[in-house]
Design a protein around this motif. Structure first.
Motif, PDB file in Angstrom:
ATOM      1  N   SER A 149     149.208  40.965  45.085  1.00  0.00           N
ATOM      2  CA  SER A 149     149.469  42.378  45.408  1.00  0.00           C
ATOM      3  C   SER A 149     150.139  43.122  44.257  1.00  0.00           C
ATOM      4  CB  SER A 149     150.334  42.484  46.666  1.00  0.00           C
ATOM      5  OG  SER A 149     151.606  41.886  46.460  1.00  0.00           O
ATOM      6  N   ASP A 150     150.741  42.402  43.322  1.00  0.00           N
ATOM      7  CA  ASP A 150     151.387  43.034  42.171  1.00  0.00           C
ATOM      8  C   ASP A 150     150.404  43.371  41.053  1.00  0.00           C
ATOM      9  OD1 ASP A 150     154.187  42.778  43.082  1.00  0.00           O
ATOM     10  OD2 ASP A 150     153.762  40.624  42.913  1.00  0.00           O
ATOM     11  N   VAL A 151     149.220  42.761  41.077  1.00  0.00           N
ATOM     12  CA  VAL A 151     148.231  42.941  40.013  1.00  0.00           C
ATOM     13  C   VAL A 151     147.508  44.265  40.201  1.00  0.00           C
ATOM     14  CG1 VAL A 151     146.128  42.012  38.975  1.00  0.00           C
ATOM     15  CG2 VAL A 151     147.936  40.443  39.733  1.00  0.00           C
ATOM     16  N   GLY A 152     147.512  45.085  39.161  1.00  0.00           N
ATOM     17  CA  GLY A 152     146.868  46.389  39.260  1.00  0.00           C
ATOM     18  C   GLY A 152     145.478  46.460  38.681  1.00  0.00           C
ATOM     19  N   VAL A 153     145.131  45.515  37.791  1.00  0.00           N
ATOM     20  CA  VAL A 153     143.846  45.570  37.107  1.00  0.00           C
ATOM     21  C   VAL A 153     143.478  44.161  36.662  1.00  0.00           C
ATOM     22  CG1 VAL A 153     144.946  46.135  34.891  1.00  0.00           C
ATOM     23  CG2 VAL A 153     142.547  46.749  35.268  1.00  0.00           C
ATOM     24  N   VAL A 154     142.183  43.851  36.718  1.00  0.00           N
ATOM     25  CA  VAL A 154     141.708  42.497  36.400  1.00  0.00           C
ATOM     26  C   VAL A 154     140.589  42.566  35.368  1.00  0.00           C
ATOM     27  CG1 VAL A 154     140.599  40.409  37.309  1.00  0.00           C
ATOM     28  CG2 VAL A 154     142.297  41.612  38.689  1.00  0.00           C
ATOM     29  N   GLN A 155     140.683  41.665  34.394  1.00  0.00           N
ATOM     30  CA  GLN A 155     139.586  41.427  33.460  1.00  0.00           C
ATOM     31  C   GLN A 155     139.101  39.999  33.741  1.00  0.00           C
ATOM     32  OE1 GLN A 155     139.039  44.250  31.905  1.00  0.00           O
ATOM     33  NE2 GLN A 155     141.044  45.064  32.464  1.00  0.00           N
ATOM     34  N   SER A 156     137.934  39.882  34.354  1.00  0.00           N
ATOM     35  CA  SER A 156     137.425  38.568  34.743  1.00  0.00           C
ATOM     36  C   SER A 156     136.160  38.226  33.966  1.00  0.00           C
ATOM     37  CB  SER A 156     137.122  38.514  36.242  1.00  0.00           C
ATOM     38  OG  SER A 156     136.616  37.237  36.595  1.00  0.00           O
ATOM     39  N   TYR A 157     136.186  37.080  33.366  1.00  0.00           N
ATOM     40  CA  TYR A 157     135.051  36.542  32.608  1.00  0.00           C
ATOM     41  C   TYR A 157     133.824  36.498  33.503  1.00  0.00           C
ATOM     42  CZ  TYR A 157     133.082  33.103  29.220  1.00  0.00           C
ATOM     43  OH  TYR A 157     132.342  32.429  28.273  1.00  0.00           O
ATOM     44  N   GLU A 158     132.783  37.197  33.095  1.00  0.00           N
ATOM     45  CA  GLU A 158     131.517  37.127  33.832  1.00  0.00           C
ATOM     46  C   GLU A 158     130.513  36.385  32.972  1.00  0.00           C
ATOM     47  OE1 GLU A 158     132.388  40.117  32.096  1.00  0.00           O
ATOM     48  OE2 GLU A 158     131.594  41.727  33.324  1.00  0.00           O
TER      49      GLU A 158
END
Length: 395
Positions: free
Chosen positions: A286-295
């Motif tokens: 819930s603290d994470v505002g943005v994600v960069q996820s390896y696709e």
């Protein structure tokens, strides 16, 4: 031993980021080693430090730009640390940052550059299966039966997950659309000026079900780098520091079992790694505002986000909509520079740079909440890794 003393939280910061122009595979006019040097020098300029202050390097996926050769080319007075993350291919993009940070936190180095460089015109394409005379390990159980390429291998894991949890194709499509949406605001992106919509996605050819063309990462030439220094030093440099809150690497029980016999088969391999990350960082989903996820493939992102606690697997269809995944105001802005699908494929290292931009507030698709930015490396491989970066306000 006090667990606090064993943590990287708030002890090291990213002080500079740098990258080359990103090219389609085989199109770079420069050799791979030169690309690495260009990215490193750009990161030093961004931080405002003399390159000769570097005393360590870290990389992953068997990067060919040897640390001692880099040190000689840059005229470094001495090299104190040189680490290479073992195995997992692009799953090591966050682990390499953790290794460099650990060298600083333990006094083995003062200024570490973490980087990845690729020139596929020089060394051959990663996604092309050719020139293999002998096989061993996992390939020996797959290639005789026609399972030759990464899309084929990973499609089976994703299909299992989709079947078990009722995940629809539209969830994968939303991830691809979000990456392309953000790339249109990013002039660095290879797919800038090439928008994607639902109809184009649906009409694109199958690579191997459930992956359409736009579910698969690009192949690119280029390089990217970050400069790590102690948290104290970072405060005196040019840029707003992005502090390491936590990092983790590894995989669960028998994840590396062959042939495709791991107990948690429909998994991105973060079942044990994500809890370790949150424990070190002292934050939760819930603290994470943005994600960069390896696709590497969109299906792996679905599994990885579920395993990081953003939704339960059976909630994937409701959570993974385009509106929820785009900046600034989506529920969880995802791959805000375009990611592996639409910015470039530096084996995921460009995701680390974008997380830094989000914490700084300088992204071309800035999220409304960006004090805590998550990077997820290489779903479905082993080992995998992840990283949480944050602003000073979070410490």
């Amino acid at each position: 031993m006090n667990r606090e003393r064993r943590s990287l939280r708030g002890r090291v910061a990213v002080a500079g980021i740098g990258e080359t122009t990103y090219h389609r595979h085989g199109r770079s006019p420069d050799a791979e080693f030169k690309l690495a040097l260009q990215a490193i020098l750009a990161a030093c300029r961004d931080a405002g430090i003399n390159p000769r202050e570097i005393d360590g390097f870290a990389s992953y996926s068997d990067d060919r730009s040897d640390a001692s050769r880099l040190a000689a080319a840059l005229g470094l007075p001495r090299l104190r640390s040189a680490t290479m993350q073992w195995g997992g291919g692009g799953g090591g993009c966050c682990a390499a940052v953790a290794n460099g940070a650990a060298a600083i936190a333990t006094g083995q180095a003062d200024c570490v550059v973490v980087f990845r460089a690729l020139a596929q015109g020089q060394h051959g394409r990663f996604g092309q299966v050719s020139g293999i005379d002998t096989i061993s390990g996992e390939k020996a159980y797959l290639m005789p039966y026609g399972v030759l390429s990464p899309p084929q291998r990973f499609a089976m894991r994703v299909r299992r997950f989709m079947h078990e949890h009722g995940v629809r194709q539209e969830a994968l499509r939303s991830i691809a659309l979000a990456s392309y949406h953000h790339a249109q605001a990013n002039p660095r992106a290879v797919m800038h000026g090439k928008p994607l919509d639902a109809q184009i996605y649906d009409d694109s050819r199958w690579i191997t079900e459930p992956f359409h063309l736009y579910d698969c990462c690009m192949e690119n030439d280029g390089a990217a780098a970050v400069v790590l220094v102690s948290a104290e030093r970072a405060k005196d440099l040019l840029q707003k520091p992005a502090y390491l809150l936590g990092a983790a690497c590894g995989s669960g029980y028998r994840t590396g079992a062959i042939p495709h016999a791991s107990p948690a088969y429909g998994s991105a391999s973060f079942g044990t790694v994500a809890p370790d990350l949150y424990a070190m960082a002292g934050v939760g989903p819930s603290d994470v505002g943005v994600v960069q996820s390896y696709e590497n493939f969109t299906g792996g992102v679905v599994m990885a986000l579920a395993e990081h606690g953003f939704f339960k697997p059976k909630e994937a269809n409701d959570f993974l909509t385009l509106d929820n995944l785009i900046a600034p105001s989506g529920r969880l802005p995802l791959n805000t520079s375009g990611g592996n699908l639409a910015e470039c494929y530096m084996h995921g290292f460009e995701l680390v740079l974008e997380a830094v931009r989000q914490v700084r507030g300088t992204s071309t698709s800035q999220a409304a909440r960006s004090d805590v930015a998550l990077v997820i490396g290489g779903p479905m491989v082993t080992p995998v890794s992840n990283l949480l970066l944050g602003s000073e306000a979070v410490l």
